[in-house]
Design a protein around this motif. Structure first.
Motif, PDB file in Angstrom:
ATOM      1  N   ARG A 120      74.405  43.301  67.937  1.00 43.35           N
ATOM      2  CA  ARG A 120      73.092  43.464  67.299  1.00 43.35           C
ATOM      3  C   ARG A 120      71.926  42.980  68.176  1.00 43.35           C
ATOM      4  O   ARG A 120      70.818  42.749  67.666  1.00 43.35           O
ATOM      5  CB  ARG A 120      73.048  42.775  65.926  1.00 43.35           C
ATOM      6  N   ALA A 121      72.147  42.847  69.459  1.00 44.77           N
ATOM      7  CA  ALA A 121      71.042  42.534  70.366  1.00 44.77           C
ATOM      8  C   ALA A 121      70.159  43.767  70.550  1.00 44.77           C
ATOM      9  O   ALA A 121      70.613  44.903  70.395  1.00 44.77           O
ATOM     10  CB  ALA A 121      71.577  42.064  71.711  1.00 44.77           C
ATOM     11  N   VAL A 122      68.905  43.534  70.870  1.00 46.22           N
ATOM     12  CA  VAL A 122      67.960  44.603  71.200  1.00 46.22           C
ATOM     13  C   VAL A 122      67.454  44.329  72.613  1.00 46.22           C
ATOM     14  O   VAL A 122      66.911  43.257  72.892  1.00 46.22           O
ATOM     15  CB  VAL A 122      66.779  44.646  70.214  1.00 46.22           C
ATOM     16  N   VAL A 123      67.648  45.297  73.500  1.00 47.20           N
ATOM     17  CA  VAL A 123      67.307  45.109  74.911  1.00 47.20           C
ATOM     18  C   VAL A 123      66.203  46.084  75.288  1.00 47.20           C
ATOM     19  O   VAL A 123      66.382  47.303  75.200  1.00 47.20           O
ATOM     20  CB  VAL A 123      68.542  45.322  75.809  1.00 47.20           C
ATOM     21  N   LEU A 124      65.046  45.553  75.721  1.00 58.17           N
ATOM     22  CA  LEU A 124      63.904  46.366  76.099  1.00 58.17           C
ATOM     23  C   LEU A 124      63.577  46.242  77.584  1.00 58.17           C
ATOM     24  O   LEU A 124      62.601  46.834  78.049  1.00 58.17           O
ATOM     25  CB  LEU A 124      62.669  45.965  75.293  1.00 58.17           C
ATOM     26  N   ALA A 125      64.361  45.465  78.333  1.00 59.62           N
ATOM     27  CA  ALA A 125      64.080  45.238  79.751  1.00 59.62           C
ATOM     28  C   ALA A 125      65.391  45.073  80.505  1.00 59.62           C
ATOM     29  O   ALA A 125      66.462  44.909  79.898  1.00 59.62           O
ATOM     30  CB  ALA A 125      63.201  44.002  79.916  1.00 59.62           C
ATOM     31  N   ASP A 126      65.312  45.086  81.826  1.00 53.43           N
ATOM     32  CA  ASP A 126      66.509  44.976  82.660  1.00 53.43           C
ATOM     33  C   ASP A 126      67.240  43.668  82.422  1.00 53.43           C
ATOM     34  O   ASP A 126      66.627  42.612  82.218  1.00 53.43           O
ATOM     35  CB  ASP A 126      66.131  45.065  84.140  1.00 53.43           C
ATOM     36  N   VAL A 127      68.554  43.743  82.484  1.00 60.66           N
ATOM     37  CA  VAL A 127      69.417  42.562  82.416  1.00 60.66           C
ATOM     38  C   VAL A 127      70.195  42.505  83.718  1.00 60.66           C
ATOM     39  O   VAL A 127      70.804  43.485  84.139  1.00 60.66           O
ATOM     40  CB  VAL A 127      70.376  42.646  81.214  1.00 60.66           C
ATOM     41  N   GLY A 128      70.180  41.353  84.386  1.00 60.11           N
ATOM     42  CA  GLY A 128      70.800  41.220  85.691  1.00 60.11           C
ATOM     43  C   GLY A 128      72.312  41.183  85.655  1.00 60.11           C
ATOM     44  O   GLY A 128      72.945  41.271  84.599  1.00 60.11           O
ATOM     45  N   LYS A 129      72.892  41.022  86.823  1.00 60.63           N
ATOM     46  CA  LYS A 129      74.349  40.971  86.962  1.00 60.63           C
ATOM     47  C   LYS A 129      74.906  39.669  86.395  1.00 60.63           C
ATOM     48  O   LYS A 129      74.290  38.616  86.481  1.00 60.63           O
ATOM     49  CB  LYS A 129      74.737  41.085  88.437  1.00 60.63           C
ATOM     50  N   HIS A 130      76.089  39.770  85.788  1.00 55.65           N
ATOM     51  CA  HIS A 130      76.847  38.608  85.294  1.00 55.65           C
ATOM     52  C   HIS A 130      76.091  37.817  84.224  1.00 55.65           C
ATOM     53  O   HIS A 130      76.319  36.622  84.057  1.00 55.65           O
ATOM     54  CB  HIS A 130      77.223  37.683  86.456  1.00 55.65           C
ATOM     55  N   CYS A 131      75.195  38.486  83.501  1.00 60.16           N
ATOM     56  CA  CYS A 131      74.433  37.808  82.443  1.00 60.16           C
ATOM     57  C   CYS A 131      75.189  37.823  81.116  1.00 60.16           C
ATOM     58  O   CYS A 131      76.084  38.643  80.898  1.00 60.16           O
ATOM     59  CB  CYS A 131      73.081  38.487  82.241  1.00 60.16           C
ATOM     60  N   VAL A 132      74.789  36.948  80.237  1.00 62.49           N
ATOM     61  CA  VAL A 132      75.264  36.945  78.848  1.00 62.49           C
ATOM     62  C   VAL A 132      74.041  36.912  77.942  1.00 62.49           C
ATOM     63  O   VAL A 132      73.186  36.033  78.070  1.00 62.49           O
ATOM     64  CB  VAL A 132      76.172  35.732  78.557  1.00 62.49           C
ATOM     65  N   ILE A 133      73.971  37.886  77.045  1.00 63.61           N
ATOM     66  CA  ILE A 133      72.876  37.954  76.072  1.00 63.61           C
ATOM     67  C   ILE A 133      73.464  37.697  74.690  1.00 63.61           C
ATOM     68  O   ILE A 133      74.377  38.391  74.256  1.00 63.61           O
ATOM     69  CB  ILE A 133      72.182  39.337  76.099  1.00 63.61           C
ATOM     70  N   GLY A 134      72.953  36.695  74.011  1.00 62.15           N
ATOM     71  CA  GLY A 134      73.526  36.275  72.746  1.00 62.15           C
ATOM     72  C   GLY A 134      73.376  37.295  71.633  1.00 62.15           C
ATOM     73  O   GLY A 134      72.491  38.152  71.650  1.00 62.15           O
ATOM     74  N   ALA A 135      74.263  37.190  70.650  1.00 58.13           N
ATOM     75  CA  ALA A 135      74.217  38.077  69.490  1.00 58.13           C
ATOM     76  C   ALA A 135      72.866  37.963  68.794  1.00 58.13           C
ATOM     77  O   ALA A 135      72.360  36.864  68.556  1.00 58.13           O
ATOM     78  CB  ALA A 135      75.341  37.722  68.527  1.00 58.13           C
ATOM     79  N   GLY A 136      72.265  39.122  68.490  1.00 57.07           N
ATOM     80  CA  GLY A 136      71.002  39.142  67.774  1.00 57.07           C
ATOM     81  C   GLY A 136      69.773  38.855  68.619  1.00 57.07           C
ATOM     82  O   GLY A 136      68.655  38.843  68.093  1.00 57.07           O
ATOM     83  N   ALA A 137      69.949  38.649  69.915  1.00 61.23           N
ATOM     84  CA  ALA A 137      68.813  38.344  70.788  1.00 61.23           C
ATOM     85  C   ALA A 137      67.945  39.590  70.990  1.00 61.23           C
ATOM     86  O   ALA A 137      68.421  40.721  70.886  1.00 61.23           O
ATOM     87  CB  ALA A 137      69.301  37.817  72.129  1.00 61.23           C
ATOM     88  N   VAL A 138      66.681  39.362  71.315  1.00 61.37           N
ATOM     89  CA  VAL A 138      65.763  40.453  71.637  1.00 61.37           C
ATOM     90  C   VAL A 138      65.228  40.199  73.048  1.00 61.37           C
ATOM     91  O   VAL A 138      64.465  39.253  73.272  1.00 61.37           O
ATOM     92  CB  VAL A 138      64.596  40.540  70.637  1.00 61.37           C
ATOM     93  N   VAL A 139      65.632  41.044  73.980  1.00 62.38           N
ATOM     94  CA  VAL A 139      65.253  40.887  75.387  1.00 62.38           C
ATOM     95  C   VAL A 139      63.967  41.664  75.626  1.00 62.38           C
ATOM     96  O   VAL A 139      63.968  42.897  75.661  1.00 62.38           O
ATOM     97  CB  VAL A 139      66.374  41.389  76.318  1.00 62.38           C
ATOM     98  N   CYS A 140      62.862  40.943  75.807  1.00 63.86           N
ATOM     99  CA  CYS A 140      61.552  41.573  75.986  1.00 63.86           C
ATOM    100  C   CYS A 140      61.098  41.595  77.438  1.00 63.86           C
ATOM    101  O   CYS A 140      60.190  42.355  77.790  1.00 63.86           O
ATOM    102  CB  CYS A 140      60.505  40.842  75.156  1.00 63.86           C
ATOM    103  N   SER A 141      61.705  40.773  78.282  1.00 69.89           N
ATOM    104  CA  SER A 141      61.338  40.717  79.698  1.00 69.89           C
ATOM    105  C   SER A 141      62.616  40.638  80.526  1.00 69.89           C
ATOM    106  O   SER A 141      63.679  40.236  80.015  1.00 69.89           O
ATOM    107  CB  SER A 141      60.439  39.510  79.972  1.00 69.89           C
TER     108      SER A 141
END
Length: 213
Positions: free
Chosen positions: A152-173
């Motif tokens: 349920r994350a929402v990603v609006l920008a690039d995510v780098g290599k070997h990253c972890v984005i938490g559940a429900g997070a909203v990536v704006c940058s």
């Protein structure tokens, strides 16, 4: 033996989707590739089980500029652009919505994840014309190699290599390589490759936060 069986099933899936591909290519000539693609992506997303995984993979391997032979695109997952790219050993969970994205090798995406092409797709400055008619920006979004995006994350920008984005997070940058980011908006809490804390976090966490799947 297992490898030969998978190769045979992939070949069978390609034969089965050929009629759909022919109709898609004909539609691309008539109404444009983008418009022709949307309906087929939605249709293939509704095929359940392992059969659906093989058929979706066969279709996208013939449509996308790049789609590896071993990707797993789960039930309910829809792509909005035929220009998306999917690398080796990528897993995408249930009911994801993906725009014009690049998923690099070994990316893991949980269920109900949305990867959008930026947060400025519609202009909002003018009040004399509807939002839908105002120009926007649609940057391509890349999810780096071996990144894990939680449910349920929402990603609006690039995510780098070997990253972890938490559940429900909203990536704006953009998120740099090796970062672990949580929250709304997503904030970096530490880096996977060193005991480094984001400059604005204040202190080193006592333990690694639970990310979610």
């Amino acid at each position: 033996m297992k490898s030969l069986l998978k190769t045979a099933v992939n070949a069978l899936a390609l034969i089965l989707v050929l009629p759909c591909l022919l109709v898609f290519w004909a539609g691309s000539l008539a109404i444009g590739r983008q418009r022709a693609f949307a309906g087929w992506s939605q249709a293939f997303s509704l095929i359940p089980g392992l059969c659906g995984v093989y058929l979706r993979r066969a279709f996208y391997r013939c449509v996308f500029p790049r789609c590896a032979v071993d990707v797993c695109l789960s039930f309910g997952t829809v792509f909005s652009h035929p220009t998306a790219e999917v690398g080796k050993s990528v897993y995408v969970g249930l009911y994801c919505v993906l725009g014009d994205v690049i998923l690099e090798d070994d990316v893991l995406i949980g269920s109900h994840v949305s990867v959008m092409n930026g947060g400025a797709q519609h202009g909002i400055e003018r009040l004399d014309i509807p939002v839908r008619e105002q120009p926007g920006k649609w940057p391509r979004v890349t999810i780096g190699q071996d990144a894990w995006i939680g449910d349920r994350a929402v990603v609006l920008a690039d995510v780098g290599k070997h990253c972890v984005i938490g559940a429900g997070a909203v990536v704006c940058s953009p998120i740099p390589d090796y970062a672990i980011a949580l929250g709304v908006p997503a904030r970096i809490v530490r880096y996977r490759n060193a005991a480094v804390v984001a400059q604005d976090s204040g202190s080193v966490p006592a333990s690694t936060p639970k990310i979610g799947a």
